[in-house]
Design a protein around this motif. Structure first.
Motif, PDB file in Angstrom:
ATOM      1  N   ILE A  11      44.378  38.411  40.920  1.00 49.94           N
ATOM      2  CA  ILE A  11      44.129  37.104  41.069  1.00 49.94           C
ATOM      3  C   ILE A  11      44.828  36.477  39.768  1.00 49.94           C
ATOM      4  CG2 ILE A  11      42.445  35.149  40.881  1.00 49.94           C
ATOM      5  CD1 ILE A  11      40.330  37.601  41.904  1.00 49.94           C
ATOM      6  N   GLY A  12      45.788  35.314  40.101  1.00 54.63           N
ATOM      7  CA  GLY A  12      46.687  34.843  39.173  1.00 54.63           C
ATOM      8  C   GLY A  12      47.996  35.406  39.067  1.00 54.63           C
ATOM      9  N   CYS A  13      48.898  34.697  39.692  1.00 54.36           N
ATOM     10  CA  CYS A  13      50.191  35.307  39.548  1.00 54.36           C
ATOM     11  C   CYS A  13      51.280  34.520  38.852  1.00 54.36           C
ATOM     12  CB  CYS A  13      50.989  35.237  40.930  1.00 54.36           C
ATOM     13  SG  CYS A  13      49.589  36.181  42.215  1.00 54.36           S
ATOM     14  N   GLY A  14      50.700  34.048  37.613  1.00 50.35           N
ATOM     15  CA  GLY A  14      51.990  33.286  37.043  1.00 50.35           C
ATOM     16  C   GLY A  14      52.731  34.196  36.128  1.00 50.35           C
ATOM     17  N   HIS A  15      52.745  34.011  34.599  1.00 51.54           N
ATOM     18  CA  HIS A  15      53.653  34.784  34.163  1.00 51.54           C
ATOM     19  C   HIS A  15      53.281  36.467  33.889  1.00 51.54           C
ATOM     20  CE1 HIS A  15      55.717  36.375  30.367  1.00 51.54           C
ATOM     21  NE2 HIS A  15      54.434  36.518  29.592  1.00 51.54           N
ATOM     22  N   TRP A  16      52.086  36.718  33.946  1.00 54.44           N
ATOM     23  CA  TRP A  16      51.755  37.893  33.651  1.00 54.44           C
ATOM     24  C   TRP A  16      51.079  38.809  34.821  1.00 54.44           C
ATOM     25  CZ3 TRP A  16      53.211  40.723  29.992  1.00 54.44           C
ATOM     26  CH2 TRP A  16      52.486  42.159  29.699  1.00 54.44           C
ATOM     27  N   ASP A  26      46.830  33.162  44.207  1.00 53.07           N
ATOM     28  CA  ASP A  26      47.209  31.996  43.197  1.00 53.07           C
ATOM     29  C   ASP A  26      46.750  30.584  43.930  1.00 53.07           C
ATOM     30  OD1 ASP A  26      48.933  32.111  40.440  1.00 53.07           O
ATOM     31  OD2 ASP A  26      48.919  30.318  41.382  1.00 53.07           O
ATOM     32  N   LEU A  27      46.775  29.523  42.855  1.00 55.69           N
ATOM     33  CA  LEU A  27      46.609  28.302  43.416  1.00 55.69           C
ATOM     34  C   LEU A  27      47.861  27.582  43.905  1.00 55.69           C
ATOM     35  CD1 LEU A  27      43.882  26.850  40.867  1.00 55.69           C
ATOM     36  CD2 LEU A  27      43.483  27.494  42.940  1.00 55.69           C
ATOM     37  N   GLU A  28      48.991  28.211  43.440  1.00 52.85           N
ATOM     38  CA  GLU A  28      50.371  27.391  43.766  1.00 52.85           C
ATOM     39  C   GLU A  28      51.118  28.187  44.509  1.00 52.85           C
ATOM     40  OE1 GLU A  28      51.516  25.025  42.181  1.00 52.85           O
ATOM     41  OE2 GLU A  28      49.799  24.902  40.600  1.00 52.85           O
ATOM     42  N   ALA A  64      44.065  37.997  36.251  1.00 46.62           N
ATOM     43  CA  ALA A  64      45.170  37.296  35.399  1.00 46.62           C
ATOM     44  C   ALA A  64      45.315  35.880  35.574  1.00 46.62           C
ATOM     45  CB  ALA A  64      46.559  38.017  35.612  1.00 46.62           C
ATOM     46  N   THR A 117      38.748  30.636  33.431  1.00 44.66           N
ATOM     47  CA  THR A 117      38.378  30.871  34.982  1.00 44.66           C
ATOM     48  C   THR A 117      37.973  32.318  34.956  1.00 44.66           C
ATOM     49  OG1 THR A 117      40.356  32.222  35.384  1.00 44.66           O
ATOM     50  CG2 THR A 117      40.219  29.573  35.791  1.00 44.66           C
ATOM     51  N   ILE A 170      35.149  33.890  37.999  1.00 46.44           N
ATOM     52  CA  ILE A 170      36.083  34.723  38.970  1.00 46.44           C
ATOM     53  C   ILE A 170      35.227  36.172  38.729  1.00 46.44           C
ATOM     54  CG2 ILE A 170      38.045  35.994  39.715  1.00 46.44           C
ATOM     55  CD1 ILE A 170      39.611  33.379  38.918  1.00 46.44           C
ATOM     56  N   GLU A 203      41.699  40.315  32.279  1.00 45.06           N
ATOM     57  CA  GLU A 203      42.697  40.263  31.115  1.00 45.06           C
ATOM     58  C   GLU A 203      41.984  39.546  29.735  1.00 45.06           C
ATOM     59  OE1 GLU A 203      45.367  40.444  29.587  1.00 45.06           O
ATOM     60  OE2 GLU A 203      46.413  41.638  31.407  1.00 45.06           O
ATOM     61  N   LYS A 204      42.593  39.766  28.837  1.00 48.26           N
ATOM     62  CA  LYS A 204      41.900  39.292  27.527  1.00 48.26           C
ATOM     63  C   LYS A 204      42.262  37.887  27.614  1.00 48.26           C
ATOM     64  CE  LYS A 204      45.749  38.294  25.977  1.00 48.26           C
ATOM     65  NZ  LYS A 204      46.225  37.203  25.395  1.00 48.26           N
ATOM     66  N   PRO A 205      41.493  36.912  26.662  1.00 46.82           N
ATOM     67  CA  PRO A 205      40.082  37.608  26.156  1.00 46.82           C
ATOM     68  C   PRO A 205      39.202  37.347  27.418  1.00 46.82           C
ATOM     69  CG  PRO A 205      40.715  35.391  25.476  1.00 46.82           C
ATOM     70  CD  PRO A 205      41.633  35.798  26.364  1.00 46.82           C
ATOM     71  N   ILE A 232      45.321  45.850  26.082  1.00 50.22           N
ATOM     72  CA  ILE A 232      46.485  46.377  26.130  1.00 50.22           C
ATOM     73  C   ILE A 232      47.067  47.240  25.155  1.00 50.22           C
ATOM     74  CG2 ILE A 232      48.147  44.673  25.799  1.00 50.22           C
ATOM     75  CD1 ILE A 232      49.773  45.817  27.990  1.00 50.22           C
TER      76      ILE A 232
HETATM   77  N1  LIG Z   1      48.081  41.776  27.762  1.00 50.96           N
HETATM   78  C1  LIG Z   1      48.976  40.651  27.706  1.00 50.96           C
HETATM   79  O1  LIG Z   1      49.867  41.273  26.947  1.00 50.96           O
HETATM   80  C2  LIG Z   1      48.912  39.504  28.162  1.00 50.96           C
HETATM   81  C3  LIG Z   1      50.195  38.706  28.364  1.00 50.96           C
HETATM   82  C4  LIG Z   1      50.007  37.519  28.879  1.00 50.96           C
HETATM   83  C5  LIG Z   1      49.100  36.911  29.448  1.00 50.96           C
HETATM   84  N2  LIG Z   1      47.781  37.659  29.302  1.00 50.96           N
HETATM   85  C6  LIG Z   1      46.563  37.167  30.013  1.00 50.96           C
HETATM   86  O2  LIG Z   1      46.813  36.980  31.367  1.00 50.96           O
HETATM   87  C7  LIG Z   1      46.163  35.762  31.701  1.00 50.96           C
HETATM   88  C8  LIG Z   1      47.273  34.969  32.324  1.00 50.96           C
HETATM   89  O3  LIG Z   1      48.184  34.592  31.288  1.00 50.96           O
HETATM   90  P1  LIG Z   1      49.397  34.013  32.177  1.00 50.96           P
HETATM   91  O4  LIG Z   1      50.494  33.917  30.718  1.00 50.96           O
HETATM   92  O5  LIG Z   1      50.030  34.679  33.578  1.00 50.96           O
HETATM   93  O6  LIG Z   1      49.081  32.467  32.528  1.00 50.96           O
HETATM   94  P2  LIG Z   1      50.028  31.907  33.319  1.00 50.96           P
HETATM   95  O7  LIG Z   1      49.527  30.163  33.384  1.00 50.96           O
HETATM   96  O8  LIG Z   1      51.559  31.615  33.470  1.00 50.96           O
HETATM   97  O9  LIG Z   1      49.415  31.847  35.084  1.00 50.96           O
HETATM   98  C9  LIG Z   1      48.245  31.721  35.516  1.00 50.96           C
HETATM   99  C10 LIG Z   1      48.221  31.527  36.933  1.00 50.96           C
HETATM  100  O10 LIG Z   1      46.959  31.654  37.584  1.00 50.96           O
HETATM  101  C11 LIG Z   1      46.947  30.626  38.570  1.00 50.96           C
HETATM  102  N3  LIG Z   1      45.399  30.219  38.841  1.00 50.96           N
HETATM  103  C12 LIG Z   1      44.944  29.314  38.012  1.00 50.96           C
HETATM  104  N4  LIG Z   1      43.653  29.357  38.508  1.00 50.96           N
HETATM  105  C13 LIG Z   1      43.529  30.105  39.464  1.00 50.96           C
HETATM  106  C14 LIG Z   1      42.316  30.249  40.273  1.00 50.96           C
HETATM  107  N5  LIG Z   1      41.223  29.821  40.404  1.00 50.96           N
HETATM  108  N6  LIG Z   1      43.000  31.258  41.619  1.00 50.96           N
HETATM  109  C15 LIG Z   1      44.122  31.785  41.614  1.00 50.96           C
HETATM  110  N7  LIG Z   1      44.815  31.669  40.698  1.00 50.96           N
HETATM  111  C16 LIG Z   1      44.749  30.536  39.592  1.00 50.96           C
HETATM  112  C17 LIG Z   1      47.855  29.451  37.994  1.00 50.96           C
HETATM  113  O11 LIG Z   1      48.287  28.931  39.159  1.00 50.96           O
HETATM  114  C18 LIG Z   1      48.900  30.377  37.391  1.00 50.96           C
HETATM  115  O12 LIG Z   1      49.971  30.689  38.261  1.00 50.96           O
HETATM  116  C19 LIG Z   1      45.648  34.974  30.477  1.00 50.96           C
HETATM  117  O13 LIG Z   1      44.284  35.354  30.357  1.00 50.96           O
HETATM  118  C20 LIG Z   1      46.442  35.715  29.428  1.00 50.96           C
HETATM  119  O14 LIG Z   1      45.731  35.898  28.059  1.00 50.96           O
HETATM  120  C21 LIG Z   1      47.756  38.882  28.802  1.00 50.96           C
END
Ligand SMILES: NC(=O)c1ccc[n+]([C@@H]2O[C@H](COP(=O)([O-])OP(=O)(O)OC[C@H]3O[C@@H](n4cnc5c(N)ncnc54)[C@H](O)[C@@H]3O)[C@@H](O)[C@H]2O)c1
Length: 337
Positions: free
Chosen positions: A7-12, A33-35, A70, A75, A79, A93-95, A122
């Motif tokens: 859940i969540g397909c952004g950067h991570w 992902d919402l997007e 993620a 959220t 979730i 994912e943290k926190p 991690i």
């Molecule tokens: N362990 C690590 O080294 C590491 C590195 C980066 C990020 N993270 C963690 O991962 C998480 C995400 O970080 P990121 O950098 O990918 O953020 P991001 O903003 O790039 O991506 C988040 C994604 O979640 C989607 N989203 C938001 N609300 C949603 C929902 N209700 N349902 C489904 N999708 C939803 C967004 O559209 C977005 O694409 C954070 O908690 C961050 O702390 C951890």
């Protein structure tokens, strides 16, 4: 076969999808992902994955055994709660959450349902940090005096949390792990240089039991990407540098002999300081995210408690972050945890 939904397909998030696609007996079956754009991107990398804009569709899918969250930090609680209610194991994912009470609620709920709930700290799966833990445990460093961590870079800037909540969970989780304890007090300052909503830079001083002083410096506004930690003991000193090509650990066989009377001249100081060699131990490198994913899957498969990074550990980190926030609001006041 353990089917995982991400859940969540952004950067991570796509990194988790890759890992769960590579592990044996594991499949990244679905992602949310919402997007639509992000789902399209994931589909271009993993054509077989099912996609949805509504993560609840994943939670009611009987084929999904576990979810990996993620999405943005705010959220996580909602979730994770819904995922556990639907009988899914959770790697979050943290926190873990924004409030310690929420982490505790999740912990109790997961235990009641007999499900695995793990937080993505991690760096506890980083081979250098694992080595450091064993080295401290062996007593070679002697009594730990103090430690400091630097985690800086120029960006990436986040809009959901500040630099503290983005970066410091890593260093706090590492310190808690290395010192087998949680800090008892914190004092911190935070600084907004770029925007006016989120601190870009935080300096936090943490006091651990056994008189260990620790400092964390996190920043999005720095000329250098640094991932470093220094631990000073009364026998030896160690530097962990995750970006050093020579190896992540350097052991400095240096210390200062304590005497009843303090030195008065430079010559006396030279006699008191012990200068030995610098060693770079050979440490096999492995991908921490993969080791973390494998640990989660093992816990799910073997019905084991994720003791290394359970929700209690997640809550302890969140509690420290909240105390740092309070100290920052009070201009660096010392806050008891
Ligand atoms: N362990 C690590 O080294 C590491 C590195 C980066 C990020 N993270 C963690 O991962 C998480 C995400 O970080 P990121 O950098 O990918 O953020 P991001 O903003 O790039 O991506 C988040 C994604 O979640 C989607 N989203 C938001 N609300 C949603 C929902 N209700 N349902 C489904 N999708 C939803 C967004 O559209 C977005 O694409 C954070 O908690 C961050 O702390 C951890």
């Amino acid at each position: 076969m353990i089917n995982v939904g991400i859940i969540g397909c952004g950067h991570w998030g796509p990194n988790h999808i890759r890992i769960f696609s590579q592990l044996p007996n594991t499949c990244s079956l679905m992602c949310a992902d919402l997007e639509p754009k992000r789902l399209g991107f994931v589909k271009s990398l993993f054509p077989d994955i099912q996609t949805t804009q509504d993560y609840k569709e994943m939670l009611t899918n009987a084929d999904i055994d576990a979810v990996c969250i993620a999405s943005p930090t705010k959220t996580h609680y909602e979730i994770a709660l819904q995922a556990l209610a639907q009988g899914k194991h959770v790697l979050c994912e943290k926190p873990l959450t924004l409030k310690p009470e929420e982490s505790l609620k999740l912990k109790d709920f997961a235990e009641e349902k007999g499900l695995v709930l793990m937080v993505g700290h991690i760096f506890l799966f980083n081979s250098g940090i694992r080595w450091l833990k064993e080295y401290i445990k062996s007593g070679a460093l002697g009594q730990v005096y103090y430690a400091y961590a630097t985690r800086t870079n120029l960006g990436p800037f986040r809009y959901d949390v500040n630099a503290l909540w983005d970066l410091a969970p890593h260093d706090i989780s590492i310190f808690n792990y290395l010192f087998d304890s949680c800090p008892t007090t914190v004092a911190a300052t935070g600084h907004k240089f770029i925007g006016d909503t989120h601190d870009d830079v935080t300096f936090a001083t943490l006091s651990y039991p056994n008189n260990i002083a620790a400092n964390v410096h996190v920043s999005w506004l720095d000329p250098k990407k640094v991932r470093q930690m220094t631990i000073v003991g009364d026998q030896q000193m160690v530097v962990w540098d995750d970006l050093d090509n020579l190896g992540p650990i350097k052991v400095y066989d240096k210390h200062v002999e304590k005497t009843s009377t303090y030195y008065e001249t430079y010559g006396e100081f030279q006699l008191l300081s012990r200068e030995g060699s610098i060693t770079i131990p050979k440490i096999a490198s492995s991908e921490p995210l993969k080791a973390q994913g494998q640990y989660f899957i093992n816990c799910v498969e073997e019905n084991q408690y994720p003791a290394l990074t359970d929700a209690q550990k997640g809550m302890e980190v969140v509690r420290v972050l909240c105390a740092i926030d309070e100290s920052v609001k009070n201009k660096g006041a010392c806050i008891n945890i």
